[in-house]
Design a protein around this motif. Structure first.
Motif, mmCIF file in Angstrom:
data_model
loop_
_atom_site.group_PDB
_atom_site.id
_atom_site.type_symbol
_atom_site.label_atom_id
_atom_site.label_comp_id
_atom_site.label_asym_id
_atom_site.label_seq_id
_atom_site.Cartn_x
_atom_site.Cartn_y
_atom_site.Cartn_z
ATOM 1 N N ARG A 155 0.840 -1.206 0.000
ATOM 2 C CA ARG A 155 0.000 0.000 0.000
ATOM 3 C C ARG A 155 0.868 1.246 0.000
ATOM 4 N NH1 ARG A 155 -4.992 0.550 3.902
ATOM 5 N NH2 ARG A 155 -5.390 2.217 2.422
ATOM 6 N N TYR A 156 1.937 1.245 0.774
ATOM 7 C CA TYR A 156 2.834 2.406 0.825
ATOM 8 C C TYR A 156 3.415 2.673 -0.566
ATOM 9 C CZ TYR A 156 6.567 5.510 2.432
ATOM 10 O OH TYR A 156 7.414 6.582 2.616
ATOM 11 N N ARG A 157 3.860 1.629 -1.224
ATOM 12 C CA ARG A 157 4.407 1.793 -2.577
ATOM 13 C C ARG A 157 3.327 2.271 -3.549
ATOM 14 N NH1 ARG A 157 5.537 -3.495 -5.593
ATOM 15 N NH2 ARG A 157 3.289 -3.296 -5.699
ATOM 16 N N ASP A 158 2.157 1.610 -3.515
ATOM 17 C CA ASP A 158 1.123 1.858 -4.520
ATOM 18 C C ASP A 158 0.291 3.114 -4.266
ATOM 19 O OD1 ASP A 158 2.039 -0.435 -5.719
ATOM 20 O OD2 ASP A 158 0.336 -1.681 -5.089
ATOM 21 N N GLU A 159 0.127 3.509 -3.005
ATOM 22 C CA GLU A 159 -0.718 4.664 -2.694
ATOM 23 C C GLU A 159 0.076 5.931 -2.390
ATOM 24 O OE1 GLU A 159 -3.910 4.013 0.136
ATOM 25 O OE2 GLU A 159 -3.985 1.893 -0.391
ATOM 26 N N ILE A 160 1.350 5.773 -2.052
ATOM 27 C CA ILE A 160 2.123 6.948 -1.657
ATOM 28 C C ILE A 160 3.374 7.120 -2.527
ATOM 29 C CG2 ILE A 160 3.455 7.992 0.222
ATOM 30 C CD1 ILE A 160 1.319 6.686 2.119
ATOM 31 N N LEU A 161 4.242 6.124 -2.548
ATOM 32 C CA LEU A 161 5.494 6.291 -3.289
ATOM 33 C C LEU A 161 5.259 6.513 -4.782
ATOM 34 C CD1 LEU A 161 7.806 3.652 -1.568
ATOM 35 C CD2 LEU A 161 7.729 6.133 -1.195
ATOM 36 N N ARG A 162 4.494 5.638 -5.410
ATOM 37 C CA ARG A 162 4.310 5.726 -6.868
ATOM 38 C C ARG A 162 3.505 6.974 -7.277
ATOM 39 N NH1 ARG A 162 2.773 0.509 -8.328
ATOM 40 N NH2 ARG A 162 4.942 0.065 -8.804
ATOM 41 N N PRO A 163 2.318 7.204 -6.704
ATOM 42 C CA PRO A 163 1.525 8.338 -7.208
ATOM 43 C C PRO A 163 1.870 9.701 -6.603
ATOM 44 C CG PRO A 163 0.226 7.107 -5.632
ATOM 45 C CD PRO A 163 1.530 6.355 -5.806
ATOM 46 N N ILE A 164 2.555 9.740 -5.468
ATOM 47 C CA ILE A 164 2.806 11.029 -4.816
ATOM 48 C C ILE A 164 4.291 11.358 -4.790
ATOM 49 C CG2 ILE A 164 2.528 12.379 -2.702
ATOM 50 C CD1 ILE A 164 0.101 10.583 -2.032
ATOM 51 N N VAL A 165 5.110 10.463 -4.232
ATOM 52 C CA VAL A 165 6.532 10.766 -4.057
ATOM 53 C C VAL A 165 7.251 10.842 -5.398
ATOM 54 C CG1 VAL A 165 8.713 9.941 -3.069
ATOM 55 C CG2 VAL A 165 6.613 9.855 -1.717
ATOM 56 N N ARG A 166 7.007 9.896 -6.271
ATOM 57 C CA ARG A 166 7.720 9.903 -7.558
ATOM 58 C C ARG A 166 7.487 11.203 -8.332
ATOM 59 N NH1 ARG A 166 6.667 5.137 -11.721
ATOM 60 N NH2 ARG A 166 4.581 5.909 -11.370
ATOM 61 N N PRO A 167 6.222 11.645 -8.530
ATOM 62 C CA PRO A 167 6.045 12.912 -9.251
ATOM 63 C C PRO A 167 6.600 14.125 -8.494
ATOM 64 C CG PRO A 167 3.930 11.759 -9.034
ATOM 65 C CD PRO A 167 4.959 10.970 -8.294
ATOM 66 N N TYR A 168 6.492 14.096 -7.169
ATOM 67 C CA TYR A 168 7.005 15.230 -6.383
ATOM 68 C C TYR A 168 8.526 15.298 -6.501
ATOM 69 C CZ TYR A 168 7.084 18.774 -2.743
ATOM 70 O OH TYR A 168 7.258 19.953 -2.057
ATOM 71 N N ALA A 169 9.174 14.153 -6.436
ATOM 72 C CA ALA A 169 10.633 14.109 -6.596
ATOM 73 C C ALA A 169 11.030 14.646 -7.965
ATOM 74 C CB ALA A 169 11.144 12.685 -6.405
ATOM 75 N N GLY A 170 10.260 14.279 -8.986
ATOM 76 C CA GLY A 170 10.537 14.780 -10.326
ATOM 77 C C GLY A 170 10.364 16.287 -10.427
ATOM 78 N N ALA A 171 9.358 16.809 -9.742
ATOM 79 C CA ALA A 171 9.104 18.254 -9.762
ATOM 80 C C ALA A 171 10.200 19.016 -9.018
ATOM 81 C CB ALA A 171 7.733 18.566 -9.156
ATOM 82 N N VAL A 172 10.674 18.459 -7.906
ATOM 83 C CA VAL A 172 11.741 19.111 -7.151
ATOM 84 C C VAL A 172 13.042 19.053 -7.939
ATOM 85 C CG1 VAL A 172 13.156 18.972 -5.047
ATOM 86 C CG2 VAL A 172 10.662 18.740 -4.895
ATOM 87 N N GLY A 173 13.291 17.918 -8.579
ATOM 88 C CA GLY A 173 14.468 17.797 -9.432
ATOM 89 C C GLY A 173 15.663 17.201 -8.716
ATOM 90 N N PRO A 174 16.854 17.368 -9.324
ATOM 91 C CA PRO A 174 18.071 16.790 -8.741
ATOM 92 C C PRO A 174 18.275 17.278 -7.311
ATOM 93 C CG PRO A 174 18.511 17.690 -10.927
ATOM 94 C CD PRO A 174 17.105 18.109 -10.554
#
Length: 150
Positions: free
Chosen positions: A26-45
């Motif tokens: 659930r952590y991977r599917d509900e938080i890491l994949r849909p929230i953290v991954r795009p947020y990390a991409g938006a923040v950048g390196p």
């Protein structure tokens, strides 16, 4: 149970976990994949995920997901004071909810109140919480892991 992420530049949406407990999947599917991954991409390196040590956070499936996505996360020691500024944001939310004229009466009312309070926290407050962490860490070191005023 709720999950949210903060940074100097902004915050994620608040995610409310319903129906059951948080598992690694659930952590991977509900938080890491849909929230953290795009947020990390938006923040950048330079994005660095700071999370504490509950089992879902450190489960192999979650660590593998973060590795596969190239998301760096701090390895948080299991027996270490929680120095994550998000904990202070949760305190801000708690007191905002407690100060309401009418307390939430249902799970839905509480969910709505939490989301509203989360969105209303000034970014300046989040900025101050994050910027206070070096001082917080120094106090924790001086107290040798014991009680601090934070």
């Amino acid at each position: 149970m709720v999950w949210g992420g903060i940074s100097l530049e902004g915050r994620t949406n608040l995610h409310v976990l319903v129906n059951g407990t948080l598992t690694a999947i659930r952590y991977r599917d509900e938080i890491l994949r849909p929230i953290v991954r795009p947020y990390a991409g938006a923040v950048g390196p330079g994005f660095l995920l700071v999370q504490d040590h509950p089992r879902p956070h450190v489960a192999r499936v979650c660590r593998q997901f973060l590795d596969d996505e190239g998301i760096d996360a701090i390895d948080w020691p299991s027996r270490y004071p929680d120095l994550n500024p998000i904990e202070h944001a949760w305190d801000v939310m708690y007191w905002c909810i407690r100060r309401r004229q009418v307390a939430p009466q249902t799970v839905q009312e509480l969910t709505d109140a939490l989301i509203q309070v989360w969105e209303e926290i000034p970014q300046d407050t989040i900025h101050r919480l994050i910027r206070s962490m070096p001082r917080h860490c120094r106090e924790c070191i001086q107290a040798r892991g014991g009680h601090t005023h934070y």
